[in-house]
Motif scaffolding. Sequence first.
Motif, PDB file in Angstrom:
ATOM      1  N   ASP A 174       0.904  -1.630  -0.088  1.00  0.00           N
ATOM      2  CA  ASP A 174       0.375  -0.129   0.004  1.00  0.00           C
ATOM      3  C   ASP A 174       1.252   1.043   0.170  1.00  0.00           C
ATOM      4  O   ASP A 174       0.425   2.771  -0.705  1.00  0.00           O
ATOM      5  CB  ASP A 174      -1.367  -0.075   0.964  1.00  0.00           C
ATOM      6  N   VAL A 175       2.187   1.136  -0.085  1.00  0.00           N
ATOM      7  CA  VAL A 175       2.849   2.139   0.093  1.00  0.00           C
ATOM      8  C   VAL A 175       3.706   2.599  -1.325  1.00  0.00           C
ATOM      9  O   VAL A 175       3.948   3.573  -1.484  1.00  0.00           O
ATOM     10  CB  VAL A 175       4.417   2.452   1.838  1.00  0.00           C
ATOM     11  N   PHE A 176       4.035   1.803  -1.824  1.00  0.00           N
ATOM     12  CA  PHE A 176       5.368   1.603  -3.067  1.00  0.00           C
ATOM     13  C   PHE A 176       4.400   2.314  -4.102  1.00  0.00           C
ATOM     14  O   PHE A 176       4.837   3.575  -4.936  1.00  0.00           O
ATOM     15  CB  PHE A 176       5.444   0.489  -2.837  1.00  0.00           C
ATOM     16  N   PRO A 177       2.996   1.895  -4.470  1.00  0.00           N
ATOM     17  CA  PRO A 177       2.359   2.739  -5.192  1.00  0.00           C
ATOM     18  C   PRO A 177       2.473   3.981  -5.132  1.00  0.00           C
ATOM     19  O   PRO A 177       2.487   5.090  -5.840  1.00  0.00           O
ATOM     20  CB  PRO A 177       0.787   2.050  -5.146  1.00  0.00           C
ATOM     21  N   ARG A 178       2.155   4.917  -4.147  1.00  0.00           N
ATOM     22  CA  ARG A 178       2.045   5.873  -3.608  1.00  0.00           C
ATOM     23  C   ARG A 178       3.516   6.541  -3.927  1.00  0.00           C
ATOM     24  O   ARG A 178       2.851   7.848  -4.698  1.00  0.00           O
ATOM     25  CB  ARG A 178       1.577   6.211  -2.269  1.00  0.00           C
ATOM     26  N   VAL A 179       4.702   6.446  -3.586  1.00  0.00           N
ATOM     27  CA  VAL A 179       5.434   6.343  -4.149  1.00  0.00           C
ATOM     28  C   VAL A 179       5.538   6.525  -5.620  1.00  0.00           C
ATOM     29  O   VAL A 179       5.909   7.396  -5.907  1.00  0.00           O
ATOM     30  CB  VAL A 179       6.943   5.254  -3.481  1.00  0.00           C
ATOM     31  N   CYS A 180       5.500   5.502  -5.973  1.00  0.00           N
ATOM     32  CA  CYS A 180       5.822   6.219  -7.638  1.00  0.00           C
ATOM     33  C   CYS A 180       4.451   6.955  -8.097  1.00  0.00           C
ATOM     34  O   CYS A 180       5.135   7.256  -8.870  1.00  0.00           O
ATOM     35  CB  CYS A 180       4.737   4.726  -7.800  1.00  0.00           C
ATOM     36  N   GLU A 181       3.943   7.022  -8.086  1.00  0.00           N
ATOM     37  CA  GLU A 181       2.653   8.088  -8.305  1.00  0.00           C
ATOM     38  C   GLU A 181       2.981   9.541  -7.734  1.00  0.00           C
ATOM     39  O   GLU A 181       2.982  10.479  -9.189  1.00  0.00           O
ATOM     40  CB  GLU A 181       1.350   8.242  -7.307  1.00  0.00           C
ATOM     41  N   TRP A 182       3.989   9.619  -6.719  1.00  0.00           N
ATOM     42  CA  TRP A 182       4.056  10.596  -6.559  1.00  0.00           C
ATOM     43  C   TRP A 182       5.646  11.451  -7.688  1.00  0.00           C
ATOM     44  O   TRP A 182       5.623  12.545  -8.189  1.00  0.00           O
ATOM     45  CB  TRP A 182       4.560  11.158  -5.100  1.00  0.00           C
ATOM     46  N   ILE A 183       6.243   9.721  -7.771  1.00  0.00           N
ATOM     47  CA  ILE A 183       7.318  10.601  -8.841  1.00  0.00           C
ATOM     48  C   ILE A 183       6.956  10.530  -9.958  1.00  0.00           C
ATOM     49  O   ILE A 183       7.429  11.523 -10.442  1.00  0.00           O
ATOM     50  CB  ILE A 183       8.434   9.280  -8.980  1.00  0.00           C
ATOM     51  N   ASP A 184       5.966   9.893 -10.483  1.00  0.00           N
ATOM     52  CA  ASP A 184       5.258  10.032 -11.967  1.00  0.00           C
ATOM     53  C   ASP A 184       4.602  11.208 -12.157  1.00  0.00           C
ATOM     54  O   ASP A 184       4.888  12.359 -12.943  1.00  0.00           O
ATOM     55  CB  ASP A 184       4.322   9.070 -11.841  1.00  0.00           C
ATOM     56  N   ALA A 185       4.064  12.207 -11.322  1.00  0.00           N
ATOM     57  CA  ALA A 185       3.832  13.438 -11.184  1.00  0.00           C
ATOM     58  C   ALA A 185       4.553  14.822 -11.390  1.00  0.00           C
ATOM     59  O   ALA A 185       4.733  15.459 -11.705  1.00  0.00           O
ATOM     60  CB  ALA A 185       2.816  14.027 -10.521  1.00  0.00           C
ATOM     61  N   ARG A 186       5.757  14.203 -10.613  1.00  0.00           N
ATOM     62  CA  ARG A 186       7.135  15.001 -11.194  1.00  0.00           C
ATOM     63  C   ARG A 186       7.979  14.498 -11.507  1.00  0.00           C
ATOM     64  O   ARG A 186       9.125  15.643 -11.765  1.00  0.00           O
ATOM     65  CB  ARG A 186       7.610  15.301  -9.713  1.00  0.00           C
ATOM     66  N   THR A 187       8.332  13.710 -12.615  1.00  0.00           N
ATOM     67  CA  THR A 187       9.062  13.050 -13.334  1.00  0.00           C
ATOM     68  C   THR A 187       8.778  12.555 -14.566  1.00  0.00           C
ATOM     69  O   THR A 187       8.487  11.650 -15.045  1.00  0.00           O
ATOM     70  CB  THR A 187      10.436  12.236 -13.302  1.00  0.00           C
ATOM     71  N   PRO A 188       8.657  13.462 -15.916  1.00  0.00           N
ATOM     72  CA  PRO A 188       8.653  13.421 -16.686  1.00  0.00           C
ATOM     73  C   PRO A 188       8.410  11.565 -17.427  1.00  0.00           C
ATOM     74  O   PRO A 188       7.982  11.194 -18.468  1.00  0.00           O
ATOM     75  CB  PRO A 188       8.814  14.580 -17.784  1.00  0.00           C
ATOM     76  N   LEU A 189      10.186  11.444 -17.519  1.00  0.00           N
ATOM     77  CA  LEU A 189      10.685  10.526 -17.641  1.00  0.00           C
ATOM     78  C   LEU A 189      10.651   9.040 -16.927  1.00  0.00           C
ATOM     79  O   LEU A 189      10.581   7.774 -17.479  1.00  0.00           O
ATOM     80  CB  LEU A 189      12.014  10.875 -18.819  1.00  0.00           C
ATOM     81  N   GLY A 190      10.196   9.170 -15.670  1.00  0.00           N
ATOM     82  CA  GLY A 190       9.842   8.354 -15.262  1.00  0.00           C
ATOM     83  C   GLY A 190       9.371   7.003 -15.190  1.00  0.00           C
ATOM     84  O   GLY A 190       9.591   6.256 -15.371  1.00  0.00           O
ATOM     85  N   ARG A 191       7.904   7.376 -16.546  1.00  0.00           N
ATOM     86  CA  ARG A 191       7.583   6.354 -16.022  1.00  0.00           C
ATOM     87  C   ARG A 191       8.278   5.699 -17.388  1.00  0.00           C
ATOM     88  O   ARG A 191       7.371   4.355 -17.858  1.00  0.00           O
ATOM     89  CB  ARG A 191       5.443   6.758 -16.529  1.00  0.00           C
ATOM     90  N   LEU A 192       8.405   6.264 -18.058  1.00  0.00           N
ATOM     91  CA  LEU A 192       9.335   5.955 -19.773  1.00  0.00           C
ATOM     92  C   LEU A 192      10.162   4.742 -19.493  1.00  0.00           C
ATOM     93  O   LEU A 192      10.606   3.762 -19.790  1.00  0.00           O
ATOM     94  CB  LEU A 192      10.301   6.550 -20.296  1.00  0.00           C
ATOM     95  N   LEU A 193      10.672   5.150 -18.130  1.00  0.00           N
ATOM     96  CA  LEU A 193      12.475   3.911 -17.803  1.00  0.00           C
ATOM     97  C   LEU A 193      11.328   3.137 -17.208  1.00  0.00           C
ATOM     98  O   LEU A 193      12.845   1.787 -17.290  1.00  0.00           O
ATOM     99  CB  LEU A 193      12.795   4.969 -16.617  1.00  0.00           C
ATOM    100  N   VAL A 194      10.486   3.408 -16.464  1.00  0.00           N
ATOM    101  CA  VAL A 194      10.001   1.748 -14.991  1.00  0.00           C
ATOM    102  C   VAL A 194       8.880   2.069 -15.175  1.00  0.00           C
ATOM    103  O   VAL A 194       8.533   3.040 -14.501  1.00  0.00           O
ATOM    104  CB  VAL A 194      11.690   1.667 -13.968  1.00  0.00           C
ATOM    105  N   ASP A 195       8.086   0.679 -14.683  1.00  0.00           N
ATOM    106  CA  ASP A 195       6.812   0.773 -14.200  1.00  0.00           C
ATOM    107  C   ASP A 195       7.162  -0.027 -12.769  1.00  0.00           C
ATOM    108  O   ASP A 195       6.962  -1.282 -12.736  1.00  0.00           O
ATOM    109  CB  ASP A 195       5.998  -0.399 -14.485  1.00  0.00           C
ATOM    110  N   CYS A 196       7.152   1.248 -12.171  1.00  0.00           N
ATOM    111  CA  CYS A 196       7.872   0.322 -11.206  1.00  0.00           C
ATOM    112  C   CYS A 196       6.265   0.062  -9.787  1.00  0.00           C
ATOM    113  O   CYS A 196       6.399  -0.238  -8.884  1.00  0.00           O
ATOM    114  CB  CYS A 196       8.284   1.882  -9.958  1.00  0.00           C
ATOM    115  N   ARG A 197       4.567   0.061 -10.264  1.00  0.00           N
ATOM    116  CA  ARG A 197       3.932  -1.059  -9.639  1.00  0.00           C
ATOM    117  C   ARG A 197       4.070  -2.130 -10.080  1.00  0.00           C
ATOM    118  O   ARG A 197       3.631  -2.830  -8.665  1.00  0.00           O
ATOM    119  CB  ARG A 197       2.530   0.036 -10.344  1.00  0.00           C
TER     120      ARG A 197
END
Length: 85
Positions: free
Chosen positions: A58-81
């Motif tokens: 329940d924590v890790f997806p929230r971290v991923c969402e926060w990073i994705d919202a602030r880094t335009p390339l974050g989602r392209l590099l890895v799907d941390c979910r």
Amino acid sequence: FRSDLAVREAHVPVFMVHGEKDFVIPISSGRRLFELANEPKTFVSVPGGEHLVLDLVDVFPRVCEWIDARTPLGRLLVDCRSAVS
């Protein structure tokens, strides 16, 4: 290490996650550090969480969402979910 001094010098978005039952670093210390941080900042308190909480389902997806919202390339590099399954 004087985190209380260093955090004041950080002028980037800050995301803090802290377990409410952390016996290594009390949550009160985490909250004090958070108060010293510059905006924008987000604090997530994890009920029942101890010192290591980032791998919780329940924590890790929230971290991923926060990073994705602030880094335009974050989602392209890895799907941390998918890393938590």
